[in-house]
Design a protein around this motif. Structure first.
Motif, PDB file in Angstrom:
ATOM      1  N   ASP A 160     -25.251 -44.704 -63.638  1.00  0.00           N
ATOM      2  CA  ASP A 160     -24.330 -43.799 -64.334  1.00  0.00           C
ATOM      3  C   ASP A 160     -25.008 -42.456 -64.544  1.00  0.00           C
ATOM      4  N   GLY A 161     -24.297 -41.411 -64.230  1.00  0.00           N
ATOM      5  CA  GLY A 161     -24.794 -40.072 -64.478  1.00  0.00           C
ATOM      6  C   GLY A 161     -25.788 -39.564 -63.447  1.00  0.00           C
ATOM      7  N   GLU A 162     -26.064 -40.365 -62.390  1.00  0.00           N
ATOM      8  CA  GLU A 162     -27.010 -39.939 -61.362  1.00  0.00           C
ATOM      9  C   GLU A 162     -26.332 -39.859 -59.998  1.00  0.00           C
ATOM     10  N   PHE A 163     -26.894 -39.027 -59.141  1.00  0.00           N
ATOM     11  CA  PHE A 163     -26.349 -38.733 -57.811  1.00  0.00           C
ATOM     12  C   PHE A 163     -27.529 -38.734 -56.849  1.00  0.00           C
ATOM     13  N   TYR A 164     -27.423 -39.471 -55.741  1.00  0.00           N
ATOM     14  CA  TYR A 164     -28.498 -39.512 -54.756  1.00  0.00           C
ATOM     15  C   TYR A 164     -28.238 -38.460 -53.687  1.00  0.00           C
ATOM     16  N   LEU A 165     -29.117 -37.468 -53.618  1.00  0.00           N
ATOM     17  CA  LEU A 165     -29.014 -36.430 -52.595  1.00  0.00           C
ATOM     18  C   LEU A 165     -30.133 -36.645 -51.597  1.00  0.00           C
ATOM     19  N   SER A 166     -29.751 -36.886 -50.360  1.00  0.00           N
ATOM     20  CA  SER A 166     -30.707 -37.104 -49.286  1.00  0.00           C
ATOM     21  C   SER A 166     -30.748 -35.857 -48.411  1.00  0.00           C
ATOM     22  N   VAL A 167     -31.945 -35.315 -48.228  1.00  0.00           N
ATOM     23  CA  VAL A 167     -32.117 -34.024 -47.566  1.00  0.00           C
ATOM     24  C   VAL A 167     -32.961 -34.191 -46.309  1.00  0.00           C
ATOM     25  N   ALA A 168     -32.458 -33.670 -45.187  1.00  0.00           N
ATOM     26  CA  ALA A 168     -33.203 -33.687 -43.920  1.00  0.00           C
ATOM     27  C   ALA A 168     -33.431 -32.250 -43.464  1.00  0.00           C
ATOM     28  N   PRO A 169     -34.532 -31.631 -43.903  1.00  0.00           N
ATOM     29  CA  PRO A 169     -34.811 -30.288 -43.406  1.00  0.00           C
ATOM     30  C   PRO A 169     -35.108 -30.334 -41.917  1.00  0.00           C
ATOM     31  N   TYR A 170     -34.862 -29.213 -41.232  1.00  0.00           N
ATOM     32  CA  TYR A 170     -35.098 -29.221 -39.790  1.00  0.00           C
ATOM     33  C   TYR A 170     -35.521 -27.838 -39.315  1.00  0.00           C
ATOM     34  N   VAL A 171     -36.140 -27.808 -38.141  1.00  0.00           N
ATOM     35  CA  VAL A 171     -36.538 -26.563 -37.492  1.00  0.00           C
ATOM     36  C   VAL A 171     -35.649 -26.312 -36.278  1.00  0.00           C
ATOM     37  N   ASP A 172     -35.498 -27.333 -35.412  1.00  0.00           N
ATOM     38  CA  ASP A 172     -34.786 -27.146 -34.146  1.00  0.00           C
ATOM     39  C   ASP A 172     -33.474 -27.908 -34.012  1.00  0.00           C
ATOM     40  N   GLN A 173     -33.378 -29.108 -34.581  1.00  0.00           N
ATOM     41  CA  GLN A 173     -32.158 -29.896 -34.359  1.00  0.00           C
ATOM     42  C   GLN A 173     -31.736 -30.638 -35.618  1.00  0.00           C
ATOM     43  N   THR A 174     -30.427 -30.761 -35.766  1.00  0.00           N
ATOM     44  CA  THR A 174     -29.862 -31.468 -36.907  1.00  0.00           C
ATOM     45  C   THR A 174     -28.596 -32.188 -36.462  1.00  0.00           C
ATOM     46  N   HIS A 175     -27.880 -32.758 -37.390  1.00  0.00           N
ATOM     47  CA  HIS A 175     -26.614 -33.430 -37.109  1.00  0.00           C
ATOM     48  C   HIS A 175     -25.712 -33.254 -38.317  1.00  0.00           C
ATOM     49  N   ALA A 209     -18.040 -35.583 -57.582  1.00  0.00           N
ATOM     50  CA  ALA A 209     -17.413 -36.751 -56.953  1.00  0.00           C
ATOM     51  C   ALA A 209     -16.982 -36.496 -55.517  1.00  0.00           C
ATOM     52  N   GLU A 210     -16.755 -35.249 -55.126  1.00  0.00           N
ATOM     53  CA  GLU A 210     -16.306 -34.914 -53.780  1.00  0.00           C
ATOM     54  C   GLU A 210     -17.402 -34.266 -52.930  1.00  0.00           C
ATOM     55  N   ASP A 211     -18.627 -34.284 -53.410  1.00  0.00           N
ATOM     56  CA  ASP A 211     -19.714 -33.596 -52.712  1.00  0.00           C
ATOM     57  C   ASP A 211     -20.502 -34.542 -51.813  1.00  0.00           C
ATOM     58  N   PRO A 212     -21.130 -33.986 -50.780  1.00  0.00           N
ATOM     59  CA  PRO A 212     -21.904 -34.813 -49.845  1.00  0.00           C
ATOM     60  C   PRO A 212     -23.184 -35.348 -50.479  1.00  0.00           C
ATOM     61  N   THR A 213     -23.562 -36.544 -50.055  1.00  0.00           N
ATOM     62  CA  THR A 213     -24.840 -37.132 -50.464  1.00  0.00           C
ATOM     63  C   THR A 213     -25.899 -36.892 -49.405  1.00  0.00           C
ATOM     64  N   CYS A 214     -25.503 -36.286 -48.299  1.00  0.00           N
ATOM     65  CA  CYS A 214     -26.372 -36.070 -47.139  1.00  0.00           C
ATOM     66  C   CYS A 214     -26.397 -34.575 -46.844  1.00  0.00           C
ATOM     67  N   LEU A 215     -27.584 -33.971 -46.899  1.00  0.00           N
ATOM     68  CA  LEU A 215     -27.712 -32.536 -46.688  1.00  0.00           C
ATOM     69  C   LEU A 215     -28.569 -32.301 -45.459  1.00  0.00           C
ATOM     70  N   THR A 216     -27.912 -31.903 -44.360  1.00  0.00           N
ATOM     71  CA  THR A 216     -28.608 -31.710 -43.079  1.00  0.00           C
ATOM     72  C   THR A 216     -28.511 -30.271 -42.592  1.00  0.00           C
ATOM     73  N   THR A 217     -28.207 -29.352 -43.504  1.00  0.00           N
ATOM     74  CA  THR A 217     -28.029 -27.940 -43.155  1.00  0.00           C
ATOM     75  C   THR A 217     -29.204 -27.077 -43.596  1.00  0.00           C
ATOM     76  N   VAL A 218     -30.329 -27.698 -43.914  1.00  0.00           N
ATOM     77  CA  VAL A 218     -31.492 -26.991 -44.445  1.00  0.00           C
ATOM     78  C   VAL A 218     -32.394 -26.584 -43.277  1.00  0.00           C
ATOM     79  N   ARG A 219     -32.064 -25.435 -42.666  1.00  0.00           N
ATOM     80  CA  ARG A 219     -32.817 -24.968 -41.501  1.00  0.00           C
ATOM     81  C   ARG A 219     -34.013 -24.133 -41.931  1.00  0.00           C
ATOM     82  N   LEU A 220     -35.189 -24.576 -41.553  1.00  0.00           N
ATOM     83  CA  LEU A 220     -36.421 -23.899 -41.898  1.00  0.00           C
ATOM     84  C   LEU A 220     -36.686 -22.770 -40.911  1.00  0.00           C
ATOM     85  N   ALA A 221     -36.890 -21.576 -41.423  1.00  0.00           N
ATOM     86  CA  ALA A 221     -37.142 -20.416 -40.554  1.00  0.00           C
ATOM     87  C   ALA A 221     -38.263 -19.568 -41.127  1.00  0.00           C
TER      88      ALA A 221
END
Length: 191
Positions: free
Chosen positions: A90-105, A179-191
Motif C-alpha cells: 500500500d502506498g508504494e509503486f515499483y518503477l523499473s528503469v533501463a537506462p540506455y546508450v544505443d538501443q531500447t524498447h 494508477a495510470e502511469d508506467p512501471t517500466c521506464l525505457t526512455t532514459v537515453r544517456l548522452a
C-alpha cells in the motif's frame, strides 16, 4: 505523461498499457495460485518480495513459462491457464528503469521475466526527486540487474524527476507514480 510510450511492442517482451490483466481485487488463496507460486519457488513471498526476487534473477534462471507483469498496485503472474494477482505494498509503486546508450524498447508494465535492457550489470548513479516537495528519494550508485534494469520502490501518486549518470553520460527525465502511469521506464537515453 508525455514522452513515454503508451503501447509496448509485444516482441520486446514487455507489458503493454492494456495487457488483459484482471482489475478485480487480487487473491492468493486459490489452490491454483499456491501451486503456481510453489512451482516457481515463490511460495510464501509477498508481492513485493516476488517482484524483487524475479527482477534480480540471472537471465538464464528466468522461468520461460512464467509471465510476471508489474502494475501500479499489483503483480500479475501468468503461467499457462493459471493467473494470479498479488498486491504490492500500500502506498508504494515499483518503477523499473533501463537506462540506455544505443538501443531500447517500448514498455509500459515491466515484465520481470522477459524485459531486457541494454546495460546489464553496470554501475549507474541514480537520483530520484519528488517534485512536489523537493525531497530526494534516491541518491545512490546502484548496479543494474542482469536484465539491464534497476528497480525502485517509490511513494504512489507523486510526480518526480529521475537522473541517471553512467560512463560520463547523463540523462534526466520526468515520471509519475499514479494508477495510470508506467512501471517500466525505457526512455532514459544517456548522452
Amino acid at each position: 505523461m508525455t514522452g513515454l510510450a503508451l503501447v509496448a511492442l509485444l516482441l520486446s517482451g514487455c507489458g503493454s498499457a492494456d495487457d488483459g490483466a484482471p482489475t478485480s481485487e487480487p487473491s492468493t488463496s486459490s489452490a491454483s495460485g499456491d501451486t503456481l507460486l510453489e512451482r516457481h519457488d515463490l511460495a510464501g513471498l509477498s508481492g513485493a518480495e516476488v517482484v524483487d526476487t524475479l527482477d534480480r534473477l540471472p537471465l538464464d534462471d528466468r522461468p520461460a513459462d512464467l509471465m510476471a507483469s508489474v502494475k501500479p498496485d499489483q503483480l500479475i503472474l501468468t503461467s499457462g491457464d493459471e493467473e494470479l494477482a498479488l498486491p504490492t505494498p500500500d502506498g508504494e509503486f515499483y518503477l523499473s528503469v533501463a537506462p540506455y546508450v544505443d538501443q531500447t524498447h517500448d514498455c509500459f508494465h515491466h515484465s520481470l521475466t522477459t524485459c531486457k535492457g541494454e546495460l546489464g550489470g553496470e554501475e549507474v548513479k541514480v537520483t530520484i526527486t519528488d517534485d512536489t516537495n523537493g525531497e530526494v528519494l534516491v541518491d545512490d550508485t546502484v548496479t543494474t540487474f542482469e536484465n539491464g534494469f534497476a528497480g525502485f520502490w517509490l511513494p504512489r501518486d507523486i510526480e518526480g524527476t529521475l537522473t541517471v549518470e553512467y560512463d560520463d553520460k547523463q540523462a534526466t527525465t520526468e515520471f509519475a507514480t499514479g494508477a495510470e502511469d508506467p512501471t517500466c521506464l525505457t526512455t532514459v537515453r544517456l548522452a
